[in-house]
Design an enzyme around this catalytic site. Structure first.
Site: not given
Length: 666
Positions: A293, A379, A407
């Site tokens: 990254k 979640e 969600r």
């Protein structure tokens, strides 16, 4: 050497040689650093997928073959290679989206920026192509940045692996912040010779001839005599040991999914070899690519927090913000108050879904590491686990972005509310959020949770009310409590004129005898309601402004005030359909108050990216817009029409009589 601007489609990319590809990769990185520094956006993830995206477009033929990017925040390179190189207004109104967009290009398919769903798309698309007899089209999913911690991804993997005739390839972009750190650590210790051996092994394992031969021998030996069965077990054990030593694999292979890797995610040559080997298999294959990254940009690589996952406007040379704001954010206030609560109460436990820093839990994690739980991008699990924590005697605070609460609705309904669990959920970035677009706006939360029995919903308007209402929320031990607050800097403190007995803050009261309009400002729109009242006063219209503080349960004092006014207007930065305004109308009718109510809120449509102010203006949620609506209702030019003044007085008297009668019966 070719220039990036000359690449207008993947076909142009496929015409380049190795040296030219390396040069273009460097140009892409410089382009991203220069342009994203001006607009802000997801810089680190895109710097990490330059070679990977180039290899994908060279091996596969988009849009004939479909590329699906999980979450989509790493699609900037994909945009550049598919003819979209105008990044001057990236994530701004009228400019390119920060995520894939079907409106922008036929090369984009999945627009949602919610993680872990890409492999379900891959499953569905590849299955549809089998059913349609389209055996010359590939479906490729790119997943990483923690998305494999989401259970939905594994549900999809289970289905994809179960059908060997699917032309589906899964690319795991492992940047050290996603799945299987032990596998990534092992792979990084392997030297070049071992990598070459592993590459040869991968090519053999995904050979159809090899697979068919192994399947034939397996059937012959497993169903033979005792000696043959013993021989099979011995050979199988040797084979597995060999694979684990020379080409260590995670649990993907246990699903029956062919696995290639780990592959150097910054070597276009190695990536192309791996992708071509996967494609030659003609069935589901997982390619594991190791990337960095923030690759090629020192400030990103040196940023320990998230390698510049997302940035605002920065100096491209230093990576430092151009304008450093000292303003306190709602997230800052929440984080400091959570730390204070944790110091006071040992039962307070915080849960985050891979968002420790963004939701403000870093300080609490440092002081109470065992009481801050990061469940990954999960979640649903976070909410259900919180119900279990509450049963065990803790008071969990689940800190989410508002849009990701969608969600876990079922878990909030059935695991928390049904069991009357004392769980607090805080929703950061609620309402209209701005540049991240349709699937990042937090406009659905209030409409969603209002259908849950017993749930308490708070919408703080400023820093002090956030602190106060968070403390009130964690005091609730027999029901779910939700505290929603906006993205960005806290607004100016609004001191109430008074507070009603049932907890409603009255922010503005007109002169005696001028109770024309009752303005109900929800959370972040309370300051707008106050400004609307001031403007209405200039037009001779008396307005009362209240902040319910607790949107649910409905406060009876709001109905009583509504009965005293000629018109009620609710202001919310959530959707109108099923929103606070519609709920309050029902509650008013239930107690016999028939004052007309106008809901000012977000229309039930997906909102494009832009600044918060631009989006609210497009939805008609501005001071001028609300003032004009109220004046039109007062003149009887629009529905709901304001009642006549004498009718309002009569209604007040009737409401008072009803209240007295109810008190006698009780």
């Amino acid at each position: 050497m070719p220039h990036l601007s000359s690449i207008t489609s993947p076909e142009d990319l496929r015409a380049l040689d190795r040296e030219e590809l390396i040069d273009v990769a460097e140009q892409i990185r410089q382009f991203l650093i220069t342009h994203v520094a001006k607009t802000g956006g997801h810089l680190g993830p895109n710097l990490g997928v330059v070679e990977l995206t180039m290899a994908l477009h060279r091996v596969f033929e988009s849009p004939k073959d479909t590329l699906v990017f999980d979450t989509g925040h790493q699609s900037y390179v994909h945009k550049l290679l598919t003819g979209r190189q105008d990044f001057d207004q990236l994530r701004q109104k009228g400019g390119l989206s920060g995520y894939p967009s079907r409106e922008e290009s036929e090369h984009d398919v999945v627009e949602s920026s919610h993680a872990s769903s890409s492999l379900s798309w891959v499953d569905g698309i590849s299955r549809a192509r089998v059913l349609a007899g389209q055996d010359d089209r590939w479906t490729v999913g790119v997943i990483g940045d923690g998305a494999l911690t989401g259970g939905m991804a594994w549900e999809a993997l289970n289905n994809i692996a179960g059908d060997e005739h699917r032309k589906a390839i899964i690319v795991v972009n492992d940047n050290g912040r996603s799945y299987a750190p032990t596998v990534g650590g092992l792979a990084k210790t392997m030297d070049g010779v071992t990598a070459q051996v592993r590459k040869k092994i991968d090519q053999v394992r995904v050979s159809r001839k090899y697979v068919q031969t192994m399947r034939f021998l397996k059937e012959k030996l497993k169903h033979g005599n005792a000696f043959q069965r013993g021989t099979y077990k011995s050979l199988h054990a040797i084979k597995e040991s060999f694979k684990d030593y020379w080409a260590a694999q995670p649990m993907f292979a246990d699903l029956g999914l062919k696995y290639i890797g780990p592959v150097d995610g910054h070597s276009i040559e190695d990536l192309e070899d791996a992708l071509k080997a996967a494609r030659a298999f003609n069935g589901p294959v997982l390619v594991h690519a190791l990337t960095q990254k923030g690759r090629g940009y020192a400030p990103a690589r040196e940023d320990e927090a998230d390698q510049f996952h997302t940035v605002g406007v920065i100096d491209p040379e230093t990576g430092l913000p151009v304008k450093k704001s000292d303003a306190q954010s709602f997230t800052d206030v929440f984080g400091s108050e959570m730390l204070a609560l944790a110091r006071e109460r040992e039962d307070i436990v915080a849960i985050t879904a891979a968002m420790l820093q963004p939701v403000g839990l870093t300080a609490m994690k440092q002081e109470f590491p065992e009481r801050v739980i990061d469940v990954g991008i999960a979640e649903q699990h976070a909410i259900a686990s919180a119900a279990g924590l509450a049963f065990g005697g803790a008071h969990p605070v689940v800190a989410l972005y508002s849009t990701f609460m969608n969600r876990a609705y079922d878990q909030l309904l059935m695991d928390v509310a049904l069991h009357q669990a004392g769980v607090t959920i805080t929703l950061d970035r609620s309402g209209v959020t701005g540049p991240d677009g349709a699937s990042h706006h937090g406009v659905w939360d209030m409409a969603l949770v209002q259908s849950i029995p017993g749930l308490r919903l708070a919408a703080p308007r400023d820093a002090s009310s956030l602190r106060e209402q968070l403390r009130e929320a964690v005091a609730v031990q027999n029901a779910p409590s939700v505290v929603r607050f906006a993205k960005g800097a806290v607004t100016e403190e609004l001191t109430p004129v008074r507070r009603t007995e049932d907890g409603v803050d009255v922010l503005v009261e007109p002169a005696e005898g001028q109770r024309d309009v009752l303005l109900v400002g929800i959370g972040a729109l309370a300051p707008m309601a106050v400004e609307v009242a001031q403007r209405l006063c200039e037009h001779g219209v008396g307005a009362t402004v209240v902040d319910p503080r607790w949107v649910l349960p409905f406060a009876r004092s709001i109905a009583d005030l509504a009965a005293e006014h000629r018109l009620v207007v609710t202001l919310e930065d959530g959707i109108r359909a099923g929103g606070v305004g519609s709920r309050y109308r029902q509650e008013m009718r239930a107690v016999g108050v028939d004052t007309g109510l106008n809901e000012v809120g977000v229309p039930d449509q997906f909102l494009a990216h832009g600044t918060r102010e631009q989006i609210l203006a497009d939805a008609g949620i501005t001071v001028d817009g609300v003032v004009n609506q109220v004046l039109e209702s007062m003149r009887g030019e629009r529905v709901p029409r304001a009642r006549e003044a004498d009718a309002a007085e009569a209604s007040t008297a009737e409401a008072e009589a009803t209240a007295v009668d109810r008190g006698r019966r009780e």
